[in-house]
Design an enzyme around this catalytic site. Sequence first.
Site, mmCIF file in Angstrom:
data_model
loop_
_atom_site.group_PDB
_atom_site.id
_atom_site.type_symbol
_atom_site.label_atom_id
_atom_site.label_comp_id
_atom_site.label_asym_id
_atom_site.label_seq_id
_atom_site.Cartn_x
_atom_site.Cartn_y
_atom_site.Cartn_z
ATOM 1 N N ASP A 64 0.807 -1.211 0.000
ATOM 2 C CA ASP A 64 0.000 0.000 0.000
ATOM 3 C C ASP A 64 0.845 1.269 0.000
ATOM 4 O OD1 ASP A 64 -1.885 1.939 0.305
ATOM 5 O OD2 ASP A 64 -2.920 0.981 1.961
ATOM 6 N N ASP B 283 -4.818 4.795 -8.378
ATOM 7 C CA ASP B 283 -4.869 3.941 -7.197
ATOM 8 C C ASP B 283 -4.933 2.476 -7.575
ATOM 9 O OD1 ASP B 283 -5.243 2.910 -4.655
ATOM 10 O OD2 ASP B 283 -7.395 3.298 -4.651
#
Length: 490
Positions: free
Chosen positions: A140, A366
């Site tokens: 992440d 993303d």
Amino acid sequence: MYKMKWRPIPFLLFIFLLPIIHGLASVYAAVVLPQEYNSDTVSLELIHRHSPQVMGRPKTRLQRLKELVHSDSLRQLMILHKLRGGQILRRKAREVFSSSRVSNDAIEVPLHPAADYGIGQYFVTFRVGTPSQKFMLVADTGSDLTWMSCKYHCRSRNCFNRHARRISHRRVFHANLSSSFKTIPCLTDMCKVELMNLFSLTSCPTPITPCAYDYRYSDGSTAQGFFANESVTVRSRRGRKMRLHDVLIGCSESFQGQSFQAADGVMGLGYSKYSFAIKAAEKFGGKFSYCLVDHLSHKNVSNYLTFGSSRSKEALSNNMTYTELVLGMASTFYAVNVMGISIGAEMLRIPFEVWDVKGAGGTILDSGSSLTFLTEPAYQPVMAALRVSLLKFRKVEMEIGPLEYCFNSTGFEENLVPRLAFHFVDGAKFEPPVKSYVISAADGVRCLGFVSVAWPGTSVIGNIMQQNHLWEFDLHRNKLGFAPSTCTRV
């Protein structure tokens, strides 16, 4: 009716690979990278959430898409919270890379797509401690801290203790079995000042009590633990085992809520002094890259997160396109200057405010979101331009969450659809394949892979749009490189 001026200006596209924590404090980083690096490379395999290694029993294409849409919806809430500042006090800080000599080696980490509850789509295998213990973490870039479920038996009665429910993940880091595990005392400046951006707590009953944290997520989940420095084991492209020392980790001793049920923790890859990406970049060439295969591929093909010079990049060097990578402007995210979207070589008439990150708009890339989310002033012209080429195909109702336009794809060919492209201010252009925005939903059914979000707001380019491209983040030269790729290892 949108009362906006029409003039082309650059905007900032946030590179939001796999972000999760909605309340992460803003950090404005002025990072100085070392000038000498190890020439090797390390790659880690990325595992998608629908991989048999994670999912087990195969699901239908429609079931998988519905799960992705559900996960995306939750993830948008996390992104919204984070971009709007969350519910905690934001602090600014300047962070500087270590000036120690670094390696030109590189490491590659396989990425496995596999995460629920909006926390990201890709898992990565991570080995920490001495001797090393193996975990499956969510990769992440929206997180700064690398943490995993953890048990620590401190001999002092004053050591950090929580009475909340223990984490019931598949794997737990037994910190007391690691000779390289070093807690960070709560009385240190590192705990009281530097780690405030990572939710360190002010409680400090004794000078040697470990520095504690309390993470809060937008779905109500919480994770509590304490900070420590540890050693991480990686294997280089040349086959050598290598150790990264003094990597900041979080030892999460308790957890409540639904997030991270399928993972053991998080690998923090944000642009921050304490993220694993920056720690690895200090040693391996000041760069990292990743390549994502088609999410519907049934072949035994892996995605890889690479630290250092990727072999795929070397093979694609003649096809790489570069644009400026803007660092330190917006918390720990990665940004580039973009100026518009075209379809069929025609620039769409979209108000410039939609792309203005300094105002009410902006766009992020993303990898934790699957679909592409566009604010209304961008969504409407994009959908209108694409629908024109699909008028001869019968529209069908699929009940796939917010996906608005699906059609019977019998007789459909991708060359019937005009090509979509994102244009950067310096002339670079990203043109994804048609299958990345006219996506397969079920046998004989395709959908336009865009979802509308309210204006004002932030648009999100998801991982399906990014597939079949290599993305390289050069933190030393402030450059983003990308090229079409099959994402197979060379």
